[in-house]
Structure formats: structure tokens, C-alpha cells
Design an enzyme around this catalytic site. Structure first.
Site, PDB file in Angstrom:
ATOM      1  N   TRP A 239       0.815  -1.221   0.000  1.00 13.30           N
ATOM      2  CA  TRP A 239       0.000   0.000   0.000  1.00 13.30           C
ATOM      3  C   TRP A 239       0.851   1.275   0.000  1.00 13.30           C
ATOM      4  CZ3 TRP A 239      -0.674  -4.253   3.110  1.00 13.30           C
ATOM      5  CH2 TRP A 239      -1.829  -5.022   2.893  1.00 13.30           C
ATOM      6  N   ASP A 240       2.163   1.167  -0.138  1.00 11.74           N
ATOM      7  CA  ASP A 240       3.049   2.329  -0.057  1.00 11.74           C
ATOM      8  C   ASP A 240       2.924   3.019   1.306  1.00 11.74           C
ATOM      9  OD1 ASP A 240       4.898   4.251  -0.696  1.00 11.74           O
ATOM     10  OD2 ASP A 240       3.590   5.409  -2.006  1.00 11.74           O
ATOM     11  N   TYR A 241       2.896   2.215   2.355  1.00 11.39           N
ATOM     12  CA  TYR A 241       2.808   2.730   3.713  1.00 11.39           C
ATOM     13  C   TYR A 241       4.190   2.797   4.366  1.00 11.39           C
ATOM     14  CZ  TYR A 241      -2.327   2.620   4.148  1.00 11.39           C
ATOM     15  OH  TYR A 241      -3.684   2.873   4.030  1.00 11.39           O
TER      16      TYR A 241
END
Length: 788
Positions: free
Chosen positions: A456-458
Site C-alpha cells: 500500500w506504499d505505507y
């Protein structure tokens, strides 16, 4: 035709047009409402559409039942709005304001509805006046909404030993707290601040293409009587701390095809007694060089590296232009310069390594390297070999505890972000984590992961903040506070990485695409408040009008959304919180005398879709964060867009950005305010020129001072603000030439004894207005207690 007949004809025409508008609007609501019902959504819009069509037809026929039927529709709308959202102001505005305007018009026209039992002007006009008063009260409240969470207590009084007067590091000190002990500027006199001087660098960021162009995100540093700033192309300027006059400048002639920026500089006081380069400015560039300059003259320090420069591409293998460099300030500690690096997200697998390296600040010699996939490699790779490619990187700013001898690294992801079937065990172990390394050797001491198998590109975006918190037994424990894009705030014992505030593994949605997988659980910091992370629902969809609200509801129902960690797939999904934040690289401040963590956040959900390889290649994908990313080396590209209405307004209810104060000892939100207005932005990208504090997405970080002030400038409007730390109330605001993405800093000049507040203003993210301003504020001489 006499005047009375002309008036009657005009009123008749207006009445017909209003009725026609109601019919057309009703048909739109009815059609969209039926579609929403088929998707499992609210029945309100179809029912309201039927009511509008019928009442509009009656109004066109000039029948008084048209007014009464619409009044019933409006009352039903008010009851539905209360049932869905209670008294929440902005959701109520979305549902009721436009219908109330129509009811006001109909009340004015009611005496002209001649069929049926007529309504006299003596009845209709007072009703119109009441509605108008309600609309006026709504507009007034929109400009003065008050806090989201109001403070009920004063900050406690804690003992603070932080008395260092200068600003040598990106976060002022290595602890990353952005707390300054200066107290000349207070809540009582801050309204007297005035511009002391303005300096222009001449390096104006290029905003195009959006996201890939230049963005001024610099926080200056101050050493003695000199302020040091850097620009998007890594030009360095030394300025007189009192006058802003240029002492020297240095141009490294750095270039990159994208992502030009410089968030900050480092400072090193040399241990030798050389006449030159006793004090050194440390600069990393957008073409991957590490440079040291004489702080007095701006000349290259010849004893550092090769004539003042170290090539950071050594040992990295192939580095395509723009695929690896440093966006964040170098970390200088114990005679070392520690460097991570940004990589071009979502382009391909096997991008340059996320290796962390420490260089000796005196010589530029490599002191140690930490390659997380090959920890046995502690120096340069052998000839023909490289550091492990594609590993999680550290693109944000570390924090340092020199007493414990530890450096704390916020790690990113193994590229690309939205597919992880190719990742190695090392990638899985270290992505989206905080890793503590021994400052002297670079060896790992502990790690803590904030997201498992992050697709999630976290990645962890912000600098850790170090602060000692109450252990509940009258003593303190050394804590590390880490804010995240998810809105989760983790509090760890910085000696061991053990959570101080409880962390719980919770089940999350499953169902990744073929070849990938999802973690069955994810960590939630249940012992600390989460900011802006409430689960979305159809009722949370918002619009400036009922029509874009209906659009957003339909789109919401069409997306896969099962709450946090809904996995990306071959059907569009909704990611909330979005990968722009929550909290991001601007980091936070800790008001040390009160133990308050002050955080700004962004609330921006994304629509995410994985695109099969062949289709992604046909579309010539090239975007990094917004748009279609290629993700070469995986089976899928990734299409990512902010979830917005056709008017360019986020689909969920406001606020879209806030400033919150969290008591770190009680671990609860003390106050929260919407941050930023629509003065310099608005629907369709048009500036509204209205200082309505909706709360807008934020970029950059806050800074706090000993006198009880919090300063912030990274809003979409062009203002720098001061808030009272006890309540969040804005006690001062000044309009800048353009917006800012920087973090304010402050210092007291050793020459004049005057406290200055400084901000770099190069343009806010969503604005085409760009500049090259360094603006310093100070109190009038009679107010600041300074001596010359």
C-alpha cells in the site's frame, strides 16, 4: 405594458425557469439514485428526485402545491441528514445548503403561484427571511467553525533541560522534536510579528509535471550569526542572521530529470584545528553526491573525499538519472555523516539498493555500511559486485540518541510498492519499519515493523521523535514516537524497540492477486490515539452539491473497500488512509514543557487498480505516485488516483487536514483543529479567495517554542500561522508571497539578541504559484527585549 405587468411577466418567467431547473435536477437525482440503489446504496436521492420532478412541474404550472411539496421534500431531507450524520457541520452543509437555497427562492416566488390556495407575501416573505438567516448563519459558521476537539485542560509543567540555542539539524536537534527553547515571541505578543527581511534565492521550483517537478521543502539551519539554506537544485546560501544579506553562495550544478528538492543541510564542527573548514556545511545532491563546504566561505573542503565531494553512486551498480539520490537532510552525529536515499518509486524491481552508509565527516572515508540483505558487507562491495539492489530504503530523516549510541531509521518499501510477490525474506523483515543501528558500527540493535508485507506504499515517512515519557511509577522511560501514513502513532522504548503503548495484531482483509499474498494481521497502536483513520462509509461521502455527493456515493459503492488494508487488485479498490498520509515527511514537534506531541495530517484516499502487464506496457506507464506506474519486473502496473468528485474536491467529508495535540503521558488527543483554508484553492482548481477553514491537505511539519506557541506553514493557502499550544487557537497569521512546503524554524541572533522566525516559501504542492523566498519575522525592537 405598465410596470406592474412587466414585473408580473418577469416573475412568471423566473418561476417557470426555477420549476424547469427543479425538474431537470430531479431527473438527474432520480437516475443517479436508482443506480445507487442497484449498488446497495441509499434510497434518498431517488425519492428526492421524484419529489423534485413533481414539485418542479407544479411550480412550472404556477400551482401552490409545488411549494408545499418541495417543503415536504426539504423536511424529509433534513430528517435524513440528521439520521445519517447527526449535527456534523460539513456533512450537513453538503446535504442541506443547496436545497435550502432552493427553498428560499421558492418562498420568494410563492405569492406568484396563483393556482390553488394562494400564499400571501405576508406569510411567504417572513419564511424566506428565516431561511435567509439560516443560510447566513451557516456561512458565518463556515468561516468560524471552532475546534474539532476542544481542549479542556492546560498543558502540564514538565522539567525541560533542552537549552541549546542554535538550530544545527533538520529537526533542530538530533532528537527530531522541532522544539525550540526560545521564548521572546509569546502568545501575548506574537500578533506584533512583522517581516524583518526577505531573501530571494533565484532558484524557483518548476511545478511541472505535477509531483515530478521541483518542490521547495527546505528547513534552514542556523550556526552562530549565519543562516544556511538550500534550494531545489541544491544551491546553498549563507545569510546574515540579522539582516538576511548574502554572505556567500555555492552552486553544485546538480541536476535530475525529476523530483528536485532539498529538505535540509547538515553541520559538522571539525575536530582538527585547521584554519579552513573548521565548521562545515554538509550537502547531499539530487545527482547523488555528498559535499562539504567551509561554513565561513562556501569553498569546498579539500580534505573531504575527492576535493570536497564523495560520489554516493559507489557500490550501487547502475543508477539511471533520477533513480537514486537524497531528498532529506544528511544526518551528522559523532563525527559521521549517515546517508540513506530516495529511489524512483514504482518503476521496476531491482532499483538501486537501500543501503545505509556512514562517512567520516573529517575525510569522507566510508566508516560503515548496512546492507540489510547482506549484513556481512560492512564496507564497499568487491569490484564487480554491488550492494543488494531493490531493498527497502531510508528516504526520510533518521533520529539519533548519542547517549545510547543509536541511530533510528524509518524504512521504506522494496520497490515497487503495490505488488510484493517478488520480495525476499529480508525485504519482508525490514520494510515499513523502524530499525535501530549502533551508531559506531552500523550493526542492527533492534527493529519494529509498522506494516507487514506492505503493498500500500505505507513506508515510514517521518523522522522519529525521541522524548522521555512517564512510566506510571513516578519515573520516565526513553521513548521513540513514530508517526505513520496510516495515522497510527507507535510509542516504543528506544533502548529495545519494545512497545510502551500497547500494539495489537488485528485481522485485516485478504484476497491479493495471483502471485502475491497478504498478511493475515497488521499492527495497530491501540495504546495511542489514531489520527484521521476512522473507517469510511457511504454516509461519509461528501460534495459541494447533492450531485457530486451522489457521484461520490456511486463511486464509493463501485470500489472494493473492506476497511484498512483492502488489498489492491484487478478491480478498483479504495485505499484509506491514503499513501500521502496521515502523517508524512514533514514529521512532528514535541512541546517538551507540556509533553504534547503536535502532528499535522492529510486525509486523502486513493483509488487503486492493478493493470495487467501487457495493458500497462501499451499505455506507456511512467508515473510514480499519481497515475499509471509501470512496476516493471512484476505482472502488473498500478493505477493510482486521489478519490475525488468531478469538481476536484475529495470525495470524503472534511476536514482534509488537521493539527492535533496529543498528551504523551495520558496518551489522548487534547485538541484538534482544521488546518488550512480554501483561500488559494477550490473546486476545478479555481481559487475561492475565501478564508474558510475547511482543513486542507498539509505538507511540511510544525515547530513549537518554549513560550507555548506552535508554528505551521505547510497549508494549501499562503499563510504561516501561530497556534496557542494550550488550545490550538490561531493567535497570529501572516500571508506569504506564495505557499510553503517547509517547516518553520527559529533562533536568537547572537549579535542582536533578537528572536527570528524563518520560513522558506517556494509554493504549495497543488498550486502553480511558485517562488524563491526566505522570509524572516521578528518583533519590533521595543517588544523583543533584544540588545544591539
Amino acid at each position: 405594458m405598465n410596470d406592474e405587468e412587466k414585473t408580473s411577466s418577469w416573475v412568471s418567467t423566473v418561476t417557470v425557469l426555477v420549476g424547469l431547473l427543479m425538474v431537470v435536477a430531479g431527473i438527474g437525482l432520480l437516475g443517479g439514485g436508482i443506480y445507487l440503489i442497484l449498488l446497495g446504496g441509499s434510497w434518498y436521492f431517488s425519492l428526492a428526485g421524484i419529489g423534485l420532478v413533481i414539485s418542479g412541474g407544479l411550480v412550472m404550472a404556477r400551482h401552490v402545491l409545488g411549494f408545499w411539496l418541495y417543503a415536504v421534500v426539504f423536511m424529509g431531507t433534513a430528517l435524513w441528514a440528521w439520521w445519517e450524520v447527526g449535527l456534523d457541520f460539513w456533512p450537513q452543509v453538503s446535504r442541506l445548503f443547496a436545497p435550502a437555497v432552493l427553498l428560499f427562492l421558492l418562498a420568494l416566488l410563492a405569492p406568484a403561484l396563483r393556482r390553488g390556495k394562494p400564499i400571501s407575501g405576508g406569510t411567504a416573505y417572513p419564511v424566506a427571511a428565516v431561511i435567509l438567516l439560516g443560510l447566513a448563519a451557516t456561512i458565518f459558521h463556515a468561516f468560524y467553525p471552532g475546534p474539532i476537539i476542544a481542549s479542556k485542560t492546560e498543558p502540564p509543567s514538565l522539567t525541560v533541560t533542552d537549552q541549546a540555542r542554535e538550530w544545527h539539524h533538520y529537526g533542530r536537534q538530533q532528537d527530531g522534536t522541532r522544539y525550540a527553547p526560545q521564548d521572546q515571541i509569546t502568545p501575548d505578543n506574537v500578533d506584533q510579528l512583522e517581516v524583518a527581511w526577505t531573501f530571494r534565492t533565484g532558484d524557483i521550483p518548476n511545478a511541472n509535471p505535477p509531483g515530478a517537478g521541483g518542490e521547495d521543502q527546505n528547513t534552514p539551519i542556523q550556526v552562530g550569526d549565519t543562516l544556511y539554506v538550500c534550494t531545489v537544485h541544491n544551491k546553498v546560501f549563507a545569510l546574515d542572521a540579522d539582516s538576511g544579506e548574502q554572505k556567500w553562495s555555492f552552486d553544485p550544478e546538480a541536476s535530475s530529470p525529476l523530483w528536485q528538492r532539498c529538505r535540509g543541510l547538515g553541520y559538522y564542527q571539525a575536530s582538527n584545528n585547521e584554519e579552513t573548514c573548521a565548521g562545515r556545511i554538509v550537502l547531499s545532491t539530487i545527482d547523488a553526491r555528498l559535499i562539504e563546504l567551509d561554513a565561513q566561505t562556501g569553498a569546498l573542503c579539500p580534505s573531504f573525499g575527492d576535493g570536497g565531494t564523495v560520489d554516493l553512486k559507489q557500490g550501487m551498480g547502475e543508477v539511471k538519472p533520477g533513480f537514486y539520490f537524497q531528498t532529506s537532510a544528511p544526518t551528522v552525529a559523532r563525527g559521521l555523516i549517515i546517508i540513506g536515499g530516495w529511489v524512483f518509486d514504482n518503476m521496476m524491481t531491482g532499483e538501486p539498493s537501500g543501503v545505509i552508509r556512514a562517512f567520516r565527516a573529517d575525510s569522507g572515508e566510508l566508516a560503515w555500511a548496512w546492507d540489510l540483505a547482506n549484513p556481512a558487507l560492512t564496507g564497499l562491495p568487491r569490484e564487480g559486485e554491488t550492494y543488494t539492489r531493490g531493498t527497502p530504503n531510508v528516504w526520510s530523516t533518521p533520529a539519533v540518541d548519542e547517549e545510547l549510541g543509536l541511530i533510528y531509521l524509518p524504512t521504506g518499501n522494496a520497490t515497487p510498492d503495490f505488488y510484493g510477490g517478488h520480495r525476499t525474506d529480508a525485504d519482508e523483515d525490514y520494510s515499513s519499519s523502524i530499525v535501530a543501528l549502533d551508531l559506531h558500527t552500523g550493526r542492527e540493535r533492534w527493529k519494529f515493523q509498522t506494516v507487514h508485507h506492505d503493498i500500500w506504499d505505507y513506508d515510514v515517512p517521518s523522522q522519529p521523535a525521541l522524548f522521555d515519557v512517564d512510566d506510571g511509577n513516578g519515573n520516565t522511560v526513553p521513548a521513540l514516537i513514530q508517526t505513520t501514513k496510516r495515522g497510527q502513532i507507535f510509542m516504543l522504548d528506544r533502548r529495545t524497540g519494545t512497545p510502551i503503548a500497547e500494539v495489537e495484531e488485528r485481522p485485516v482483509p485478504q484476497g491479493a492477486v495471483d502471485g502475491d499474498w497478504t498478511s493475515p494481521t497488521q499492527p495497530y497502536s491501540v495504546g495511542m490515539p489514531a489520527i484521521g483513520a476512522e473507517k469510511l462509509s457511504e454516509a461519509a461521502m461528501w460534495g459541494a452539491t447533492p450531485f457530486d455527493q451522489l457521484y461520490c456515493r456511486i463511486q464509493f459503492r463501485k470500489l472494493r473497500y473492506e476497511g484498512d488494508f483492502t488489498p489492491p487488485g484487478l478491480t478498483p479498490s479504495l485505499q484509506w488512509p491514503g499513501y500521502f498520509g496521515g502523517m508524512n515527511w514533514g514529521s512532528n514537534t514535541i512541546y517538551k514543557p507540556g509533553g504534547y506531541l503536535i502532528v499535522n495530517d492529510t486525509r486523502s484516499p486513493q483509488r487503486v487498480l492493478l493493470v495487467p502487464r501487457e495493458e500497462a506496457d501499451k499505455e506507456d506507464a511512467s508515473a510514480s505516485h499519481t497515475g499509471l506506474s509501470p512496476q516493471h519486473g512484476t505482472p502488473y502496473g498500478a493505477s493510482k488516483y486521489v478519490f475525488m468528485s468531478p469538481l476536484g474536491v475529495p470525495c470524503q467529508k472534511p476536514p482534509y487536514g488537521t493539527l492535533s495535540a496529543i498528551d504523551l503521558n495520558r496518551r489522548e488527543v487534547v485538541w484538534q483543529i482544521p488546518l488550512g483554508t480554501v483561500e488559494d484553492t477550490g473546486p476545478l482548481g479555481l481559487k475561492m479567495h475565501l478564508p474558510i477553514p475547511v482543513g486542507m491537505p498539509t505538507v511540511g511539519g510544525p515547530m513549537s517554542t518554549a513560550s507555548g506557541l506552535v508554528f505551521y506553514a505547510g497549508t494549501l493557502d499562503y499563510n504561516i500561522r501561530a497556534m496557542d499550544v494550550a488550545s490550538g487557537e490561531t493567535v497570529w497569521k501572516h500571508r506569504l508571497p506564495v505557499g510553503s512546503q517547509g517547516t518553520p524554524m527559529t533562533y536568537i541572533s547572537p549579535a542582536s539578541g533578537k528572536q527570528y522566525l524563518v520560513i522558506s516559501a517556494g509554493g504549495s504542492r497543488q498550486s502553480p504559484d511558485r517562488g524563491d523566498y526566505i522570509v524572516a519575522f521578528a518583533l519590533p525592537d521595543k517588544q523583543n527585549g533584544a540588545t544591539r
